[in-house]
Design an enzyme around this catalytic site. Structure first.
Site, PDB file in Angstrom:
ATOM      1  N   SER A  67      26.592   2.508  57.507  1.00 16.75           N
ATOM      2  CA  SER A  67      26.418   1.922  56.176  1.00 16.75           C
ATOM      3  C   SER A  67      27.512   2.306  55.175  1.00 16.75           C
ATOM      4  O   SER A  67      28.681   2.062  55.420  1.00 16.75           O
ATOM      5  CB  SER A  67      25.028   2.322  55.682  1.00 16.75           C
ATOM      6  OG  SER A  67      24.743   1.764  54.447  1.00 16.75           O
ATOM      7  N   ASP A 300      27.607  -2.061  55.554  1.00 20.79           N
ATOM      8  CA  ASP A 300      26.943  -2.895  56.568  1.00 20.79           C
ATOM      9  C   ASP A 300      26.187  -4.060  55.927  1.00 20.79           C
ATOM     10  O   ASP A 300      25.379  -4.721  56.584  1.00 20.79           O
ATOM     11  CB  ASP A 300      26.023  -2.062  57.462  1.00 20.79           C
ATOM     12  CG  ASP A 300      24.897  -1.396  56.685  1.00 20.79           C
ATOM     13  OD1 ASP A 300      25.035  -1.207  55.464  1.00 20.79           O
ATOM     14  OD2 ASP A 300      23.877  -1.054  57.310  1.00 20.79           O
ATOM     15  N   SER A 522      16.725  15.545  49.360  1.00 13.67           N
ATOM     16  CA  SER A 522      17.224  14.306  49.966  1.00 13.67           C
ATOM     17  C   SER A 522      16.769  14.236  51.420  1.00 13.67           C
ATOM     18  O   SER A 522      16.657  15.249  52.099  1.00 13.67           O
ATOM     19  CB  SER A 522      18.748  14.285  49.899  1.00 13.67           C
ATOM     20  OG  SER A 522      19.260  13.380  50.855  1.00 13.67           O
ATOM     21  N   ARG A 529      18.098  16.372  45.067  1.00 12.73           N
ATOM     22  CA  ARG A 529      18.515  15.405  44.047  1.00 12.73           C
ATOM     23  C   ARG A 529      17.715  15.633  42.767  1.00 12.73           C
ATOM     24  O   ARG A 529      16.505  15.869  42.820  1.00 12.73           O
ATOM     25  CB  ARG A 529      18.268  13.971  44.522  1.00 12.73           C
ATOM     26  CG  ARG A 529      19.134  13.563  45.678  1.00 12.73           C
ATOM     27  CD  ARG A 529      19.138  12.045  45.848  1.00 12.73           C
ATOM     28  NE  ARG A 529      19.510  11.667  47.193  1.00 12.73           N
ATOM     29  CZ  ARG A 529      20.757  11.662  47.664  1.00 12.73           C
ATOM     30  NH1 ARG A 529      21.750  12.047  46.891  1.00 12.73           N
ATOM     31  NH2 ARG A 529      20.997  11.301  48.912  1.00 12.73           N
TER      32      ARG A 529
HETATM   33  C1  LIG Z   1      18.570   8.236  45.438  1.00  9.90           C
HETATM   34  C2  LIG Z   1      19.015   7.375  46.560  1.00  9.90           C
HETATM   35  O1  LIG Z   1      19.759   6.422  46.353  1.00  9.90           O
HETATM   36  N1  LIG Z   1      18.555   7.696  47.776  1.00  9.90           N
HETATM   37  C3  LIG Z   1      18.917   6.936  48.980  1.00  9.90           C
HETATM   38  C4  LIG Z   1      19.161   7.880  50.138  1.00  9.90           C
HETATM   39  O2  LIG Z   1      17.973   8.611  50.388  1.00  9.90           O
HETATM   40  P1  LIG Z   1      17.793  10.172  50.080  1.00  9.90           P
HETATM   41  O3  LIG Z   1      16.515  10.537  50.804  1.00  9.90           O
HETATM   42  O4  LIG Z   1      17.677  10.290  48.609  1.00  9.90           O
HETATM   43  O5  LIG Z   1      19.011  10.870  50.602  1.00  9.90           O
HETATM   44  O6  LIG Z   1      19.487   7.133  51.307  1.00  9.90           O
HETATM   45  C5  LIG Z   1      18.442   6.257  51.744  1.00  9.90           C
HETATM   46  C6  LIG Z   1      18.886   5.599  53.038  1.00  9.90           C
HETATM   47  O7  LIG Z   1      20.025   4.832  52.872  1.00  9.90           O
HETATM   48  C7  LIG Z   1      18.131   5.241  50.640  1.00  9.90           C
HETATM   49  O8  LIG Z   1      17.068   4.434  51.059  1.00  9.90           O
HETATM   50  C8  LIG Z   1      17.797   5.987  49.340  1.00  9.90           C
HETATM   51  O9  LIG Z   1      17.622   5.085  48.299  1.00  9.90           O
HETATM   52 MG   LIG Z   2      23.659  -0.095  54.191  1.00 15.23          MG
END
Ligand SMILES: CC(=O)N[C@H]1[C@@H](OP(=O)(O)O)O[C@H](CO)[C@@H](O)[C@@H]1O
Ligand SMILES: [Mg+2]
Length: 555
Positions: A67, A300, A522, A529
């Site tokens: 991605s 992607d 995250s 975050r």
């Molecule tokens: C704040 C943020 O943008 N978090 C993203 C990120 O997740 P985190 O769990 O926050 O790392 O990656 C995910 C997968 O691509 C997406 O679904 C999500 O929105």
């Molecule tokens: Mg993507």
């Protein structure tokens, strides 16, 4: 089927070169440096085969992509026969198989784990079922090699039927997996689904919508610039724009950052993630005129964000929240015009990252219900699909779609069959439900839906933007020794652990007018975050810093 273990053992030794790496199947499947992925590709290929066998040989999809991540990374994820994400209960199997191959000292250990899994899931191997797999990959340089690791056992060991789509976007892989199974169900002799089916379907819905309104097939803006992040979205977009059925005049649309053949440029200072995070124009764009509309895909092409530059050269982001609200306004209006507002339930699904102003606008101006779920599209998708007849969901970062229920299709069909005066709204709802990818968030299809909505509502980018004003907000990352101690409740909006931290955060929030902040670990990066928003932009940095300090102190 008889598994040829001798052959499997040989391929295992040849392919699984990476050892002692711990793999984890997260929200985005497996994702890490491409050079460490051979082992996990090998085992994921086998898992996809087992999933297909478990589901009577239906097509299961596998996409190779990382991605919006840097070009050195890659990844892989499995797609269910209906185009949705791998069933959650199978994620641990994917991890067990990968980590066994990574840490096992010999093939026999891996074989034992594989046998255990086959027995646990009661996968009958003594049948004539042929596993079916659809594979796709993004434009990364490492993808062809990883594809060979992924598919090495499929034909030779498992006698599978493999449909290789070559380079496609993630949503194209989801769509074609679903379509392949529909074709099979309609009687196996039908032609195999292809990329061309995808273009025909979405261009068809776009054209039908314009014809319904008898409007000229022009965009509501003089010019649209599409930033393809130098990823697979570029070439796929060009196939759409040069398709014989595509009728929007070519001088209205320009694709930039479409060098998918230069590996290092992928997502580099461009793309949806860059634009959303930095709130600025991507590389290669200088504002041409203030009535142009811009959008950026990710690597992607499953995310899209829009933006424009006003007459004072000020950048304005139209992110996932703005896309949700545009669709909610448009579709609520159509439901009302069709007198269906009491029979079909429309709602918007967001995560805690949605701007507070957007939630307020949807609830109080549009008077539309809003649900909040945990981060990760599978949570949003599930809520949208189970709670609403028109379930609009977008993450603020631009990943999302609209899910239309079975009841929606029945009601529209039956209403359309009776001649009525308000046919236009019914036809609009019908076309719109086809224009938007039902399997997963799709930059291409979402973009078409936004363009059609703006054209029908005769809206310029500033009209879209002025519906509500975002609260000043900030999203930061904090690296801590152990992020797993940060455990949340209430759809990730409150911390349960470390004990006492939430109470301290609440005291800080109370000091800032319209303040809102939350902290979560995250799921995709080794970081915590921190999100903060408040009324006064001059106080935002201080607000956010205070929360960061509390997090650091408790970590
Ligand atoms: C704040 C943020 O943008 N978090 C993203 C990120 O997740 P985190 O769990 O926050 O790392 O990656 C995910 C997968 O691509 C997406 O679904 C999500 O929105
Ligand atoms: Mg993507």
């Amino acid at each position: 089927m008889k598994i040829d273990y001798e052959q499997l053992s040989e391929l295992y030794d040849k392919t699984c070169r990476t050892k002692n790496v711990q793999y984890s199947y997260g929200t985005a499947g497996f994702r890490t440096l491409a050079k460490n992925l051979d082992t996990v590709m090998f085992t994921t290929g086998i898992l996809a085969i087992l999933r297909s066998l478990k589901l009577q040989g239906q097509y299961v999809g596998v996409m190779i992509t990382a991605s919006h991540n840097p070009y050195q990374d890659n990844g892989v994820k499995i797609v269910e026969p209906d185009g949705s994400m791998l069933l959650a209960t199978w994620e641990p199997y994917a991890m067990q198989l990968a980590n066994t191959a990574s840490f096992a000292s010999n093939f026999e250990e891996f074989r034992a784990e594989l046998t255990r899994l086959i027995e646990h899931e009661k996968i009958g191997l003594d049948t004539s079922i042929v596993p079916h797999i659809v594979v796709g990959r993004d434009s990364r340089e490492s993808s062809p090699y990883l594809l060979r690791c992924l598919t090495s056992t499929m034909v030779s060991v498992f006698h599978a039927q493999v449909l290789d789509l070559g380079c496609v976007t993630t949503p194209q892989l989801h769509y074609i997996t679903d379509l392949s199974n529909k074709r099979e169900r309609e009687g196996g002799s039908a032609e195999v689904a292809t990329e061309q089916d995808y273009y025909s379907f979405f261009i068809g819905a776009f054209n039908e919508l314009f014809s319904t309104y008898e409007i000229e097939k022009r965009l509501s803006v003089p010019r649209l610039f599409i930033d393809a992040a130098n990823g697979i979205g570029g070439p796929q977009l060009k196939k759409l724009l040069t398709s014989k059925d595509w009728v929007v005049p070519p001088d209205q649309i320009e694709v930039i950052n479409d060098k998918s053949d230069v590996p290092e440029l992928l997502n580099f200072e461009c793309g949806a993630d860059y634009v959303k995070t930095n709130q600025r124009l991507p590389k290669g764009l200088s504002p041409s005129s203030h009535d142009s509309l811009y959008c950026s895909f990710d690597g992607d092409a499953d995310r899209v964000v829009f933006y424009y530059v006003d007459s004072e050269s000020q950048f304005h982001l139209l992110d996932g929240d703005k896309i949700s609200t545009l669709f909610a306004k448009f579709l609520s209006k159509q439901l009302e015009l069709a007198h269906l507002e009491n029979s079909l339930r429309i709602g918007v699904v967001q995560t805690a990252y949605a701007n507070g102003s957007s939630t307020n606008y949807i609830e109080n101006t549009l008077r539309c219900p809003v649900s909040c779920t945990k981060t990760g599209v599978k949570h949003l998708h599930h809520e949208a699909a189970t709670q609403y007849d028109i379930g609009i969901y977008f993450e603020a970062n631009g990943h999302g779609t609209i899910i239309f229920s079975e009841k929606f299709h029945q009601v529209i069909k039956s209403e359309l069959s009776r001649a009525r005066g308000d046919m236009l709204a019914l036809k609009t709802l019908d076309c719109f439900s086809k224009l938007i990818n039902q399997t997963v968030g799709d930059a291409l299809s979402d973009m078409l839906a936004v363009l059609a909505t703006l054209a029908i509502m005769k809206m310029a980018p500033m009209d879209w933007d002025k519906e509500y004003t975002d609260l000043p907000n900030k999203l930061v990352k904090c690296i801590v020794p152990d992020r797993s101690i940060f455990q949340t409740i209430d759809q990730e909006r409150k911390l349960q652990n470390p004990v006492g931290l939430q109470a301290k955060i609440d005291l800080v929030i109370a000091k800032y007018p319209m303040g809102r902040s939350f902290v979560r670990a995250s799921g995709t990066e080794d970081a915590v975050r921190i999100y903060a928003e408040c009324q006064d932009s001059s106080q935002l940095d201080q607000f956010c810093n205070e929360i960061v300090e509390l997090v650091k102190a408790s970590a």
